[in-house]
Write an enzyme that holds these catalytic residues in place. Structure first.
Site, short mmCIF file in Angstrom:
data_model
loop_
_atom_site.label_atom_id
_atom_site.label_comp_id
_atom_site.label_asym_id
_atom_site.label_seq_id
_atom_site.Cartn_x
_atom_site.Cartn_y
_atom_site.Cartn_z
CB THR A 94 -23.97 43.77 -3.05
OG1 THR A 94 -24.41 43.22 -2.41
CG2 THR A 94 -23.34 42.96 -4.25
N GLY A 133 -27.23 39.06 3.24
CA GLY A 133 -28.44 38.02 3.45
C GLY A 133 -28.06 37.76 4.74
CD GLU A 383 -22.84 34.92 -5.21
OE1 GLU A 383 -21.93 34.73 -5.37
OE2 GLU A 383 -23.12 34.49 -4.09
#
Length: 631
Positions: A94, A133, A383
């Site tokens: 992303t 993350g 997701e």
């Protein structure tokens, strides 16, 4: 975990990393399947830790496995990708300006023929990798999604392994700029960060080349089926379907165990009644139990489908296997997309419902439900944004209708569409509402809504509109068709599983399955009436079946949540404790976190000056004391 709610962000992140370190022992001593089971259990206890593990093993290593060649995978394993030795990976898909639309990603990977390397670059602010993350403080490497540019030609999005930091000093490598995305709604133990690449050079072999190859001469060979490159993305969605079931079970356990202990009101002169016995209370809690069990069977099935899909992708050495792989991938992608959306939405709602059934105590952080809600909410966004995913499933259903119209075979998950004339004419001709009746009802309802969607799409297309315009114009119908398809899928997998059970559990699971089905019917009654499977006169009977099974499941509610087999340590809520001693455990937990103090630390600095201020800030003049009678 007793102090988890009072830790700072840095302390929380440090604790998660310490826990990850302790996990490495099991990584090297257990077989893979046992290790996976361990991770799943730990994930129920602490979903933030599950993210820590999932980002590396599920996304980073998953990408190496599905998109890298065997030689590349073995190379990165030798560098520590599995053992976590001097190595921790993150997953950079992303961007600040792009999420669900992967094809619109702006980061570039330009092949430099002179140095036989790729130049990874962030061309503008919106191309900044965002929400990554593990990037902010942990990762040494990332798998970056970037546009492959060779000799000025854009070959679309490919995957590249990019080193980020020197593992020894942890300083960022030249051209790498990393920052933190800041405080979040939940999961602040995860160091989500942003990454910018400034002409970062990596060897050509760092491009993952299972599906697309670039040789030294800059010659590009694409897979005949480029969609296979996205197989790894499905894993996260499949995992979230399982997470939805397990987290809903956790919420149900807390709500049920508190509901049988908490007593309110009752006949005059007699003992108060457990609140779970009130209709308005159990009608909120029992559906959570039924939903969590139903989704569990769906999660088992979708994992089996996913594993089959990945096996075909990894072994697509000939054209026939490639075609099998793409067909399985299409169904797995579409089904997992819709299920991820509706299962996570459902569980998020269940958590909040469970919290409210605790009354005022549900507002306490120590109830464990407010933090559960905050940590789980992201499942509806990452997701793949849920609404976007439902539209993808809706598009898949339209394509299935096209294949039916062309007399082509369709996947078994949408087999009801191949029998549309028969299914649409099916009716409930008696007042007997059983498992088979509900199964037929779901087939008729979802076939009706899928056909309605397809008919509108085809009508707009025939009027001369483009494919994209036609799909956009029927977005609401696609959403409704997707919702119906996924609900029917969940019920059918539960129903199918019951047919294979011969143990004593079959009866109670049949009650749960039927309750799940009629509960959905009553909440979406319009869809079942408009397709005319039920008549309005049969609604009373459906409500009677609902009420009957609600009472049965209330009587079995404690046994059902006990069967989930969650220890008090995993539940981590005094209101969900196994022995029912909720008040003592709650009182102890609060006082352990906030011991009694006779004088507060800020009394002298703030409270005393407030109470004994002498200024006349409000213009009241001199205050005349007024005595009370008898004073």
């Amino acid at each position: 975990m007793n102090d988890i709610y009072t830790l700072s962000v840095d302390e929380l992140r440090q604790r998660l990393m310490t826990r990850l370190d302790s996990l490495c022992y099991y990584l090297t001593t257990e077989d893979l399947e046992t290790f996976k089971l361990r991770i799943n259990i730990v994930g129920i206890f602490d979903c933030q830790f599950m993210t820590r593990v999932g980002v590396h093993f599920g996304l980073f290593v998953g990408a190496l496995k599905s998109s890298g060649t065997d030689e590349q995978f073995n190379y990165w394993v030798s560098k520590g990708a599995i053992s976590l030795s001097k190595f921790y990976g993150c997953f950079s898909m992303t961007e600040l300006g792009h999420g669900s639309n992967v094809a619109g990603i702006e980061t570039t990977a330009t092949y430099d023929l002179d140095t036989d390397s790729f130049i990874i670059h962030t061309p503008n602010l919106t191309a900044t990798k965002w929400w990554i993350g593990g990037a902010s403080q942990s990762a040494t490497h990332t798998v970056a999604y970037a546009r492959l540019i060779v000799k000025g030609i854009d070959y679309g999005i490919k995957l590249f392994v990019v080193p980020l930091r020197n593992p020894s000093t942890f300083r960022q490598l030249p051209g790498i700029t990393i920052g933190d995305c800041g405080h979040k709604m939940g999961r602040n133990g995860i160091d989500n960060g942003w990454i910018q690449f400034t002409y970062v050079k990596i060897p050509r072999s760092y491009m993952l080349m299972r599906h697309t190859q670039v040789n030294k001469k800059g010659e590009v060979t694409n897979s005949s089926i480029p969609q296979l490159a996205y197989g790894a993305l499905i894993y996260g969605r499949v995992q979230m379907i399982r997470d939805s079931a397990e987290i809903a079970k956790k919420a149900a356990t807390i709500a049920v165990r508190y509901g049988v202990q908490r007593r309110q009101f009752g006949p005059e002169g007699k003992e108060e009644i457990p609140i779970i016995n009130y209709f308005t209370h159990k009608v909120r809690i029992i559906p959570i139990i039924a939903s969590s069990i139903a989704i569990t069977f769906t999660a088992i099935e979708i994992f089996n489908v996913y594993n089959e899909c990945m096996s075909l992708i990894m072994n697509n050495n000939d054209e026939d296997k490639s075609l099998d792989a793409i067909e399985t991938l299409k169904e797995t992608h579409a089904t997992s997309a819709g299920l991820k959306a509706f299962c996570t939405w459902s569980t998020l709602t269940h958590i909040e419902t469970a919290r409210q059934t605790l009354g005022g105590h549900g507002y306490s952080t120590y109830a464990g439900l407010s933090s559960l809600f905050q940590d789980f909410a992201v499942q509806c966004s990452w997701e793949g944004d849920n609404t976007v995913l439902t539209l993808q499933t809706g598009r898949y259903l339209i394509n299935c209708m096209k294949e039916c119209a062309s007399k082509k075979n369709i996947s078994k998950g949408v087999a009801y569409l191949s029998k549309i004339p028969e299914v649409l004419n099916d009716r409930c001709k008696s007042n007997e509402i059983n498992l088979n009746t509900v199964s037929r009802a779901f087939d008729t309802m979802r076939a009706f809504l899928v056909k309605k969607c397809y008919d509108k799409y085809k009508k707009i297309l025939d009027e001369g509109k483009s494919e994209d315009e036609s799909l956009n114009a029927c977005s609401i119908e696609r959403f409704n068709a997707s919702k119906a398809h996924c609900a029917g899928y969940i019920y059918q997998k539960f129903y199918d599983k019951i047919q294979t059970i011969s143990s004593d559990y079959k009866q109670i699971l049949s009650h749960v399955c039927l309750f799940f089905g009629v509960n959905y019917i009553l909440k979406n009654l319009g869809s079942f009436l408009v397709c005319e499977f039920f008549t309005s006169k049969q609604v009373d009977k459906i409500q009677q079946v609902f009420a009957y099974h609600l009472d049965i499941l209330r009587d079995q509610s404690v046994c059902l949540v006990d069967s989930f087999n969650f220890s008090d340590f995993i539940i981590n809520s005094p209101f969900g404790c196994y022995d029912g001693d909720v008040y003592n455990k709650y009182f102890e937990k609060v006082n352990e976190a906030y011991p009694y103090r006779e004088v507060h630390p800020y009394f002298e600095s703030t409270v005393r000056p407030f109470l004994f201020r002498e200024d006349d800030r409000f213009g009241c003049g001199e205050v005349v004391p007024i005595g009370l009678n008898g004073e």
